[in-house]
Design an enzyme around this catalytic site. Structure first.
Site, PDB file in Angstrom:
ATOM      1  N   GLN A 179       1.919  -2.092   5.632  1.00 12.49           N
ATOM      2  CA  GLN A 179       2.202  -0.693   5.959  1.00 12.49           C
ATOM      3  C   GLN A 179       2.623  -0.508   7.423  1.00 12.49           C
ATOM      4  O   GLN A 179       3.535   0.257   7.722  1.00 12.49           O
ATOM      5  CB  GLN A 179       0.980   0.161   5.636  1.00 12.49           C
ATOM      6  CG  GLN A 179       1.302   1.618   5.456  1.00 12.49           C
ATOM      7  CD  GLN A 179       0.225   2.341   4.687  1.00 12.49           C
ATOM      8  OE1 GLN A 179      -0.880   2.547   5.196  1.00 12.49           O
ATOM      9  NE2 GLN A 179       0.520   2.722   3.460  1.00 12.49           N
ATOM     10  N   PHE A 180       1.936  -1.205   8.321  1.00 10.31           N
ATOM     11  CA  PHE A 180       2.326  -1.278   9.729  1.00 10.31           C
ATOM     12  C   PHE A 180       2.039  -2.707  10.187  1.00 10.31           C
ATOM     13  O   PHE A 180       1.098  -3.328   9.697  1.00 10.31           O
ATOM     14  CB  PHE A 180       1.505  -0.311  10.588  1.00 10.31           C
ATOM     15  CG  PHE A 180       1.872   1.136  10.407  1.00 10.31           C
ATOM     16  CD1 PHE A 180       2.824   1.745  11.213  1.00 10.31           C
ATOM     17  CD2 PHE A 180       1.271   1.886   9.414  1.00 10.31           C
ATOM     18  CE1 PHE A 180       3.167   3.073  11.034  1.00 10.31           C
ATOM     19  CE2 PHE A 180       1.609   3.225   9.231  1.00 10.31           C
ATOM     20  CZ  PHE A 180       2.556   3.824  10.048  1.00 10.31           C
TER      21      PHE A 180
ATOM     22  N   HIS B  72      -0.639   1.202  15.721  1.00  8.20           N
ATOM     23  CA  HIS B  72       0.610   1.537  15.036  1.00  8.20           C
ATOM     24  C   HIS B  72       1.829   1.249  15.909  1.00  8.20           C
ATOM     25  O   HIS B  72       2.924   1.664  15.582  1.00  8.20           O
ATOM     26  CB  HIS B  72       0.637   3.017  14.640  1.00  8.20           C
ATOM     27  CG  HIS B  72      -0.286   3.371  13.514  1.00  8.20           C
ATOM     28  ND1 HIS B  72      -1.644   3.396  13.653  1.00  8.20           N
ATOM     29  CD2 HIS B  72      -0.042   3.723  12.229  1.00  8.20           C
ATOM     30  CE1 HIS B  72      -2.207   3.760  12.506  1.00  8.20           C
ATOM     31  NE2 HIS B  72      -1.262   3.960  11.625  1.00  8.20           N
TER      32      HIS B  72
ATOM     33  N   GLU C  90       0.851  -1.192   0.000  1.00  7.10           N
ATOM     34  CA  GLU C  90       0.000   0.000   0.000  1.00  7.10           C
ATOM     35  C   GLU C  90       0.886   1.242   0.000  1.00  7.10           C
ATOM     36  O   GLU C  90       1.724   1.407   0.890  1.00  7.10           O
ATOM     37  CB  GLU C  90      -0.910  -0.024   1.234  1.00  7.10           C
ATOM     38  CG  GLU C  90      -1.927  -1.158   1.163  1.00  7.10           C
ATOM     39  CD  GLU C  90      -2.408  -1.655   2.518  1.00  7.10           C
ATOM     40  OE1 GLU C  90      -2.157  -0.986   3.541  1.00  7.10           O
ATOM     41  OE2 GLU C  90      -3.033  -2.736   2.554  1.00  7.10           O
TER      42      GLU C  90
ATOM     43  N   GLU D 274      -4.655  -6.556   2.615  1.00  4.27           N
ATOM     44  CA  GLU D 274      -3.464  -7.287   3.037  1.00  4.27           C
ATOM     45  C   GLU D 274      -3.540  -8.766   2.682  1.00  4.27           C
ATOM     46  O   GLU D 274      -2.518  -9.395   2.385  1.00  4.27           O
ATOM     47  CB  GLU D 274      -3.231  -7.103   4.538  1.00  4.27           C
ATOM     48  CG  GLU D 274      -2.831  -5.685   4.950  1.00  4.27           C
ATOM     49  CD  GLU D 274      -3.990  -4.709   4.966  1.00  4.27           C
ATOM     50  OE1 GLU D 274      -5.155  -5.154   4.877  1.00  4.27           O
ATOM     51  OE2 GLU D 274      -3.748  -3.494   5.052  1.00  4.27           O
TER      52      GLU D 274
ATOM     53  N   PHE E 223      -2.915  -8.180  10.089  1.00  8.20           N
ATOM     54  CA  PHE E 223      -3.837  -9.262  10.452  1.00  8.20           C
ATOM     55  C   PHE E 223      -4.712  -9.778   9.317  1.00  8.20           C
ATOM     56  O   PHE E 223      -4.905 -10.991   9.199  1.00  8.20           O
ATOM     57  CB  PHE E 223      -4.679  -8.868  11.670  1.00  8.20           C
ATOM     58  CG  PHE E 223      -3.864  -8.884  12.928  1.00  8.20           C
ATOM     59  CD1 PHE E 223      -3.490 -10.082  13.509  1.00  8.20           C
ATOM     60  CD2 PHE E 223      -3.411  -7.712  13.498  1.00  8.20           C
ATOM     61  CE1 PHE E 223      -2.698 -10.112  14.641  1.00  8.20           C
ATOM     62  CE2 PHE E 223      -2.619  -7.727  14.639  1.00  8.20           C
ATOM     63  CZ  PHE E 223      -2.267  -8.928  15.204  1.00  8.20           C
ATOM     64  N   PRO E 224      -5.262  -8.937   8.476  1.00 10.15           N
ATOM     65  CA  PRO E 224      -6.023  -9.519   7.356  1.00 10.15           C
ATOM     66  C   PRO E 224      -5.144 -10.436   6.498  1.00 10.15           C
ATOM     67  O   PRO E 224      -5.634 -11.400   5.916  1.00 10.15           O
ATOM     68  CB  PRO E 224      -6.481  -8.292   6.567  1.00 10.15           C
ATOM     69  CG  PRO E 224      -6.490  -7.188   7.568  1.00 10.15           C
ATOM     70  CD  PRO E 224      -5.330  -7.484   8.483  1.00 10.15           C
TER      71      PRO E 224
HETATM   72  C1  TPP Z   1      -6.136  -2.920   7.439  1.00  9.42           C
HETATM   73  C2  TPP Z   1      -5.425  -1.633   7.267  1.00  9.42           C
HETATM   74  N1  TPP Z   1      -4.444  -1.528   6.352  1.00  9.42           N
HETATM   75  C3  TPP Z   1      -3.765  -0.379   6.201  1.00  9.42           C
HETATM   76  C4  TPP Z   1      -4.066   0.713   6.954  1.00  9.42           C
HETATM   77  C5  TPP Z   1      -3.279   2.001   6.781  1.00  9.42           C
HETATM   78  N2  TPP Z   1      -4.122   3.051   6.240  1.00  9.42           N
HETATM   79  C6  TPP Z   1      -4.700   3.969   7.033  1.00  9.42           C
HETATM   80  S1  TPP Z   1      -5.692   4.986   6.194  1.00  9.42           S
HETATM   81  C7  TPP Z   1      -5.330   4.265   4.720  1.00  9.42           C
HETATM   82  C8  TPP Z   1      -5.949   4.773   3.475  1.00  9.42           C
HETATM   83  C9  TPP Z   1      -7.426   4.815   3.575  1.00  9.42           C
HETATM   84  O1  TPP Z   1      -7.996   5.358   2.428  1.00  9.42           O
HETATM   85  P1  TPP Z   1      -9.557   5.528   2.319  1.00  9.42           P
HETATM   86  O2  TPP Z   1     -10.243   4.262   2.670  1.00  9.42           O
HETATM   87  O3  TPP Z   1      -9.847   6.105   0.995  1.00  9.42           O
HETATM   88  O4  TPP Z   1      -9.922   6.558   3.468  1.00  9.42           O
HETATM   89  P2  TPP Z   1      -9.433   8.076   3.618  1.00  9.42           P
HETATM   90  O5  TPP Z   1      -8.121   8.037   4.293  1.00  9.42           O
HETATM   91  O6  TPP Z   1      -9.365   8.663   2.266  1.00  9.42           O
HETATM   92  O7  TPP Z   1     -10.464   8.718   4.474  1.00  9.42           O
HETATM   93  C10 TPP Z   1      -4.436   3.211   4.923  1.00  9.42           C
HETATM   94  C11 TPP Z   1      -3.902   2.358   3.849  1.00  9.42           C
HETATM   95  C12 TPP Z   1      -5.094   0.570   7.905  1.00  9.42           C
HETATM   96  N3  TPP Z   1      -5.465   1.594   8.693  1.00  9.42           N
HETATM   97  N4  TPP Z   1      -5.754  -0.594   8.043  1.00  9.42           N
END
Ligand code: TPP
Ligand code: MG
Lengths: 361, 327
Positions: free
Chosen positions: B82-83, B129, B29, B60, B88-89
């Site tokens: 990413q972290f 995180h 990601e 994931e 977990f998924p």
């Molecule tokens: C399972 C999971 N994977 C990765 C992340 C890291 N992460 C946090 S926000 C984000 C992007 C989210 O994008 P979107 O769903 O469009 O929401 P927005 O931030 O635009 O509100 C990611 C990859 C996470 N929080 N949870």
């Protein structure tokens, strides 16, 4: 029916207010009581100021990482105004405005982003689940809330939020599908703000619209101008009506834009152009709704100036209060692991307590 | 020679190995265009193109699952979670497939792949995180688990991970991503998986740590400089399979053991190391081997995290206690 009329395969986007806040779809203009319109506007204003200030606090080293909502207020306030106090809200992490509207306090929200779990303990009457960081996982929580409402015959509808990026996650699919199979009273709102950190909407899904995903789940979907508070209100109201009639979940794609960074740790200049951001300023949801209310004489420029001044002060004093709350105690970090501390935990707690008392921390 | 921090060492390892091995693909990601939220993969897409370095939808399970397919079909995926708190998924794929494919296909299908992830606390991060989840990988047969603590080792170990015939989980201590720089050779070198490193030799007590805790142990030694205690510090570097020989030999010499880890205590790597020492060096022990770990609670958010993190003073105190214990 709105959802038939705006079937996502027809590629129509529901819109009621234009970019200047003029009503362009008179037949769909909802009749919302003045006091509700005012609450909607006040909450949006508070949300906007909270965002701007939180970013400033972060830059001053006073706030931790923060995820601003700027530009997405309508996609949150329109739907919340269509709910009643009975209804649940299961958020992702960019729904400060929605949470404020449903009774989460600004102090609690700041406390959470300030790094204190107490900020996720809302007042008893507030039916909102805490900020949900693991992408997509809130959707099945919502399906479960709605299932419980259904078989216990509670008069409740569940609103769940997710981002455009989140729709690519398995959890999104599983949660919606679960809710759809059991025909539960739930409304899923996608805030399509065009970006998932640095990843553009086009890379989240090859589907032309996110709303059309509904079709495969056997539920209705609709694309709505997510910066149009009234359109978001109307679409959600209809989805709630369906839910209450036992017709199951609906999917709403709010087309909006994240005006700020993903979080304060993000630098959007790396992946998107200033022109793109500028173009979306034209569609600012707060400006549009404000103009609408000015035209309706529900607010005046003078009352708005006063409101902004009041909220600026409120945000400053609320944050000061949060800052003054200090650190979380040792007891608090242990106390909520189980209903009662296990013998092992008690031992670990006592050891740490002794250590902290003698050595300080 | 180049002067690199840990993050730059990750980047360098990926870059140099991709230059040598065209089968390597890197994805995750935000890992492509932007080069990752920490910039660990910065510049790679530009150098190697979008087929080999790319962003993926947030999913994931699909990241790990697709890596399995790619590994079976001739590629060597190095994917990023990413972290660690968001792996977990993908954990379903890791446990049910990554760890087992070799065994269930009787070595017809093997998985030379690497799953990288930043982990650990002490950085005032948001919820999910800050966890240290090494136990969840170390416990699974078929997975190797590497955690570097220096730029030199990061570069050498990540290269080894990419050259390993089996899947390697590579956890990166993000708290010290940029904490310090180190000279690393320009020429190709590796650090072997499965070998611990004696960082500081000593004779009174063995202290085992990894990741960000190695530096905390080193700081602790400054606090007991005048105590006349000779501490042997071992950087474990590979958690699974861990280097039993180095630890057992060390404890046979010192008679005392302290394991320091950032992960919560119960059923953690510390328990495994202590048990191994009991089994292999029991009669050499001058004091009960001990663990200094985080308590068995959910990682607190930043305003309570200080109760959770191990600090050098604690380590110093524990070393003094163990050394003063009579067997
Ligand atoms: C399972 C999971 N994977 C990765 C992340 C890291 N992460 C946090 S926000 C984000 C992007 C989210 O994008 P979107 O769903 O469009 O929401 P927005 O931030 O635009 O509100 C990611 C990859 C996470 N929080 N949870
Ligand atoms: Mg988004």
């Amino acid at each position: 029916m709105l959802f038939d009329q705006y079937n996502p395969l027809k590629k129509k986007v529901l819109q009621i207010l234009d970019n200047e806040g003029q009503v362009i779809n008179k037949t769909l203009e909802p009749s919302i009581p003045d006091d509700v319109l005012l609450k909607m506007y006040q909450t949006m204003t508070l949300g906007r100021i909270a965002d701007i200030k939180a970013i400033q606090f972060q830059r001053q080293g006073r706030m931790l990482t923060y995820a601003p909502n700027m530009g997405q207020e309508a996609a949150q306030i329109g739907p919340m105004a269509a709910t009643s106090d009975n209804d649940w809200l299961a958020v992702s992490f960019r729904e400060l405005n929605a949470m404020l509207y449903k009774g989460v306090t600004l102090e609690q929200l700041f406390l959470y982003w300030y790094g204190n779990e107490a900020g996720s303990k809302y007042n008893d009457s507030v039916k909102v689940l805490p900020v949900n960081v693991p992408i997509g996982s809130q959707i099945s929580h919502a399906a479960g809330l709605a299932y419980a409402a259904k078989i216990q015959k509670k008069d409740e509808v569940v609103i769940a939020y997710i981002g455009d990026g989140g729709t690519s996650h398995g959890e999104f699919h599983e949660g919606i599908n679960f809710g759809a199979v059991f025909n539960v009273p739930m409304v899923i709102i996608i805030q399509n703000n065009h970006w998932a950190i640095s990843t553009p909407r086009a890379k989240a899904s090859k589907a032309e619209t996110l709303a059309q995903k509904a079709i495969a789940y056997g539920i209705p979907g609709i694309q709505v101008d997510g910066n149009d508070t009234l359109a978001m209100y109307v679409a959600t109201l209809e989805a709630i009506k369906r839910a209450k009639l036992g017709q199951g979940p609906s999917l709403i794609e709010a087309i909006t834009y994240r005006m700020g960074p993903h979080t304060t740790s993000d630098n959007p200049k790396i992946y998107r152009s200033d022109e793109e951001v500028e173009a979306w300023k034209e569609k600012d949801p707060l400006k549009r709704f404000k103009n609408y209310l000015l035209n309706k004489k529900i607010i005046t420029q003078a009352s708005d100036d006063a409101l902004n001044q009041e909220y600026n002060q409120l945000v400053l004093s609320t944050f000061k209060q949060v800052e003054d709350s200090g650190l979380v105690s040792l007891e608090e970090v242990f106390n909520h692991t189980y209903q009662e501390m296990t013998p092992l935990l008690k031992e670990q707690y006592n050891d740490l307590k002794k250590y902290e008392e003698t050595e300080g921390r | 020679m180049a002067l690199l921090n840990i993050l730059e060492a990750v980047n360098k390892a990926l870059e140099t190995e991709m230059q040598k091995d065209p089968s390597i693909v890197v994805y995750g990601e935000d890992a492509g265009f932007e080069g990752g939220v920490f910039r660990a993969t910065a510049g790679l897409q530009k150098q190697f193109g979008v087929d080999r370095v790319f962003d993926v939808p947030i999913a994931e399970a699909a990241i790990v699952g697709s890596a399995i397919g790619m590994a079976i079909n001739g590629l060597k995926p190095v994917v990023e979670m990413q972290f660690s708190g968001f792996m977990f998924p993908g954990y379903n794929q890791i446990v049910t497939h990554v760890a087992r494919f070799r065994n269930r296909s009787r070595s017809k299908y093997t998985l030379p792949l690497v799953i990288r992830m930043p982990y650990g606390g002490g950085v005032k991060a948001l919820e999910h995180h800050s966890e240290s989840l090494e136990t969840l990988f170390a416990h699974i047969p078929g997975l190797k688990l590497v955690i570097p603590s220096t730029p030199y080792d990061t570069l050498g170990l990540l290269r080894s991970a990419m050259r390993d015939p089996d899947p390697v989980i590579f956890m990166e201590p993000k708290r010290i991503y940029r904490a310090f720089k180190q000279e690393v050779p320009d020429e190709d070198y590796t650090v072997p998986i499965g070998k611990a490193k004696v960082v500081i030799p000593g004779k009174d007590i063995t202290v085992v740590a990894w990741g960000a805790m190695v530096r905390e142990v080193e700081s602790a030694l400054k606090l007991i400089e005048n105590d006349n205690i000779s501490v042997e510090v071992i950087d474990l570097r590979t958690i699974a399979p861990f280097d039993r020989e180095t630890i057992v030999e060390s404890v046979k010499k010192t008679g005392r053991l302290l394991v320091v880890h950032e992960a919560v205590k119960s059923f953690g790597p510390g328990a495994e190391i202590v048990a191994t020492v009991q089994e292999k060096a029991f009669y050499y022990l001058a004091a009960a081997p001990k663990r200094l770990t985080a308590p068995d609670i959910t990682v607190p958010l930043p305003k309570g995290e200080h109760h959770f993190m191990i600090d050098p003073k604690q380590i110093a105190l524990e070393i003094r206690n163990i050394v003063s214990m009579k067997a």
